[in-house]
Design a protein around this motif. Sequence first.
Motif, short mmCIF file in Angstrom:
data_model
loop_
_atom_site.label_atom_id
_atom_site.label_comp_id
_atom_site.label_asym_id
_atom_site.label_seq_id
_atom_site.Cartn_x
_atom_site.Cartn_y
_atom_site.Cartn_z
N GLU A 251 0.86 -1.19 0.00
CA GLU A 251 0.00 0.00 0.00
C GLU A 251 0.89 1.23 0.00
OE1 GLU A 251 -2.76 0.27 3.26
OE2 GLU A 251 -3.67 2.11 2.47
N ILE A 252 0.65 2.10 -0.97
CA ILE A 252 1.42 3.35 -1.05
C ILE A 252 0.50 4.51 -0.73
CG2 ILE A 252 2.71 4.90 -2.58
CD1 ILE A 252 3.58 2.43 -4.18
N ALA A 253 0.89 5.25 0.27
CA ALA A 253 0.11 6.44 0.65
C ALA A 253 1.09 7.59 0.81
CB ALA A 253 -0.63 6.18 1.96
N GLY A 254 1.09 8.47 -0.17
CA GLY A 254 2.02 9.62 -0.12
C GLY A 254 3.45 9.15 -0.13
N ASP A 255 4.20 9.54 0.89
CA ASP A 255 5.62 9.15 0.90
C ASP A 255 5.87 7.92 1.76
OD1 ASP A 255 5.20 10.23 3.36
OD2 ASP A 255 6.81 11.73 3.26
N GLU A 256 4.81 7.17 2.01
CA GLU A 256 4.99 5.93 2.77
C GLU A 256 4.53 4.73 1.94
OE1 GLU A 256 2.88 6.89 6.42
OE2 GLU A 256 4.81 7.16 7.40
N LEU A 257 5.32 3.67 2.03
CA LEU A 257 4.98 2.43 1.34
C LEU A 257 4.95 1.32 2.38
CD1 LEU A 257 6.40 1.06 -2.00
CD2 LEU A 257 6.34 -0.41 0.02
N TYR A 258 3.78 0.78 2.59
CA TYR A 258 3.59 -0.29 3.58
C TYR A 258 3.59 -1.63 2.86
CZ TYR A 258 1.88 3.65 6.33
OH TYR A 258 1.76 4.86 6.97
N PHE A 259 4.16 -2.62 3.48
CA PHE A 259 4.14 -3.94 2.85
C PHE A 259 3.87 -5.03 3.89
CE2 PHE A 259 8.25 -5.34 4.45
CZ PHE A 259 8.93 -4.15 4.66
N GLN A 260 3.28 -6.09 3.40
CA GLN A 260 2.98 -7.24 4.26
C GLN A 260 3.11 -8.50 3.41
OE1 GLN A 260 -1.03 -7.29 5.87
NE2 GLN A 260 -0.69 -9.21 7.02
N ALA A 261 4.00 -9.38 3.81
CA ALA A 261 4.15 -10.67 3.10
C ALA A 261 3.34 -11.71 3.86
CB ALA A 261 5.61 -11.07 3.03
N VAL A 262 2.55 -12.46 3.12
CA VAL A 262 1.62 -13.41 3.73
C VAL A 262 1.90 -14.81 3.19
CG1 VAL A 262 -0.83 -14.00 4.03
CG2 VAL A 262 -0.13 -11.60 3.86
N SER A 263 1.92 -15.79 4.06
CA SER A 263 2.19 -17.16 3.62
C SER A 263 0.92 -17.82 3.10
CB SER A 263 2.75 -17.98 4.78
OG SER A 263 1.70 -18.36 5.64
N ARG A 264 1.11 -18.98 2.50
CA ARG A 264 -0.02 -19.77 1.98
C ARG A 264 -1.05 -20.03 3.07
NH1 ARG A 264 -0.92 -25.25 2.21
NH2 ARG A 264 0.98 -25.33 3.45
N THR A 265 -0.58 -20.18 4.32
CA THR A 265 -1.50 -20.49 5.42
C THR A 265 -2.01 -19.24 6.12
OG1 THR A 265 0.38 -20.72 6.93
CG2 THR A 265 -0.40 -22.73 5.86
N GLY A 266 -1.66 -18.08 5.62
CA GLY A 266 -2.21 -16.85 6.20
C GLY A 266 -1.33 -16.20 7.24
N GLN A 267 -0.16 -16.75 7.45
CA GLN A 267 0.76 -16.18 8.43
C GLN A 267 1.43 -14.94 7.84
OE1 GLN A 267 4.13 -18.72 9.05
NE2 GLN A 267 4.52 -17.94 11.12
N THR A 268 1.55 -13.90 8.63
CA THR A 268 2.31 -12.73 8.19
C THR A 268 3.78 -13.02 8.42
OG1 THR A 268 0.52 -11.18 8.65
CG2 THR A 268 2.74 -10.27 8.58
N VAL A 269 4.54 -13.10 7.32
CA VAL A 269 5.95 -13.48 7.46
C VAL A 269 6.88 -12.27 7.42
CG1 VAL A 269 5.60 -15.80 6.58
CG2 VAL A 269 6.14 -13.99 4.98
N ASP A 270 6.36 -11.15 7.03
CA ASP A 270 7.17 -9.94 7.04
C ASP A 270 6.24 -8.76 6.90
OD1 ASP A 270 9.37 -8.24 7.06
OD2 ASP A 270 9.84 -8.51 4.93
N LYS A 271 6.60 -7.66 7.50
CA LYS A 271 5.83 -6.43 7.27
C LYS A 271 6.69 -5.24 7.66
CE LYS A 271 3.35 -6.56 11.68
NZ LYS A 271 2.02 -6.48 12.31
N GLY A 272 6.32 -4.09 7.17
CA GLY A 272 7.10 -2.89 7.48
C GLY A 272 6.64 -1.72 6.64
N VAL A 273 7.38 -0.66 6.74
CA VAL A 273 7.05 0.52 5.95
C VAL A 273 8.34 1.18 5.45
CG1 VAL A 273 6.85 1.91 8.07
CG2 VAL A 273 5.85 2.76 5.95
N LEU A 274 8.34 1.58 4.21
CA LEU A 274 9.44 2.37 3.65
C LEU A 274 8.97 3.81 3.58
CD1 LEU A 274 10.38 0.22 0.50
CD2 LEU A 274 11.08 -0.13 2.86
N THR A 275 9.86 4.70 3.87
CA THR A 275 9.50 6.12 3.83
C THR A 275 10.38 6.84 2.82
OG1 THR A 275 8.92 5.99 6.15
CG2 THR A 275 9.14 8.19 5.21
N ALA A 276 9.74 7.49 1.89
CA ALA A 276 10.50 8.24 0.88
C ALA A 276 10.87 9.60 1.46
CB ALA A 276 9.66 8.44 -0.36
#
Lengths: 300, 182
Positions: A251-276
């Motif tokens: 998800e990109i909102a303005g100068d922030e980019l949020y990400f979430q990696a999800v496994s086949r079973t629905g587990q969140t395996v990574d998440k974070g935010v990048l800031t431009a």
Amino acid sequence: MRRLILCLLLSGLVCGKAAELSLPLKDKSVRFAVIGDSGTGETPQFEVAQRMVEFHNLFPFDFVLMLGDNIYGSKSPSDFRRKFQEPYEPLLAAGVKFYASLGNHDDTNERMYKPFNMNGRQYYSFRKGNAEFFALDSNYMDPRQVQWLDRQLAASDATWKICFFHHPLYSDGKTHGPSVDLRRQIEPIFLAHGVNLVLSGHEHFYERLKPQKGITYIVLGNSGQLRRHDIRPSQETEKGFDTDRSFLLVEIAGDELYFQAVSRTGQTVDKGVLTAPAGKNLSARGYTVANSPLAAGLQE
Amino acid sequence: MAIRRLTASLMGISLWAAQVSPPASPNIADFGKGVAKYLKVRGNAVSAVPALKATGSPEEILDHERDLAISIRAARPGAAAGDIFTPAIAAEFRRILQAALSTPGADRMKKSMSDSQPSPLPQITVDAAYPAGVPVQSMPPSVLRQLPPLPPELEYRVVGRTLILRDIEANLIVDYLNEALL
């Protein structure tokens, strides 16, 4: 009653966790998903696709980036159905667009396949909000494509410049590892024109590397395929997941980019935010990556 | 429509020919002439086949590929291995490839080019389709920089140690060079 409980337990085993969204769902944000090395036509691809549908209900993403190896093996019409149309049918029916890049198992003429939105081109770009996406053909990075990339990136005034293609410039994979020759050719162009994020597949796992010269690299080649325990973690590894399939939500909102990696079973395996950095079209340097404590160190 | 496609094709040849300058050697210049000759024949063949627009039908894509290949084959009866990669040009290409793949990091490039290759390797034949099920291997960018540039209709690929000149849209092997990689 006992049968009902057994059924519920079994369905839990198959379906895994309920979808838990970690993205902010900001107003007017750019929302998309990412899959790589997906086109096997086998059960895990369908399971990942089903999980994507569940998350689409929570996070209505508009499009999906495909990181190559979209159709493995033979390319008959039934293969296109089995390895693409059927798994993603609910998303296609919901109007989600797919934007493909080509992998080494793809046929170049997949560029003519309308649902891949390549419009006959092996490499192309498109804009969504304040983000511009550059789909490259890393199978054939000839001087003509290098020139095109240089010109397109130079002309872009997007805040977020996101490149996606099959072969990773950085990777801790035991089987393939980084595409160093490709890196020599195109990394200087990325750096010169402020590319923020690079998404690649080829390695059949998920890995996010520590920013390299200010650019965040994510490898995602396990949306259909999987090569278990293939990550050899290094000092560059920020997050790795190589024990199941996964996909990525962004998800990109303005100068922030949020990400979430999800496994086949629905587990969140990574998440974070990048800031431009503030302002548009600035160099990628100076990025910060925030990780949640939950995501840190999670490798199952 | 057919005339427009033929004209566009001929204009494409001119533009491409302008890029191939100056030739590094007479052999490379001859290679360019061989490619230009193929493009001219191809241009006539293409004009006989309806153009393909992006389609949701994989059948249409495959039909177009097949029809185009049939038309090109018919336009160049007797095409044989070595028509473009003549012995002199073949020697030049082998020299270029050997130099390009002798640099530091070449082992990784060679490994990349042999990724997922089937065993035994398929038979390569001029005017046949690129072998089904064989990955279209990635070509190292530094190798592509050393090889003579090609027009957009064609590309270099490698199967085993063989360098293939491939017509992309028709998925056709235009010519090939055995023992191209050492």
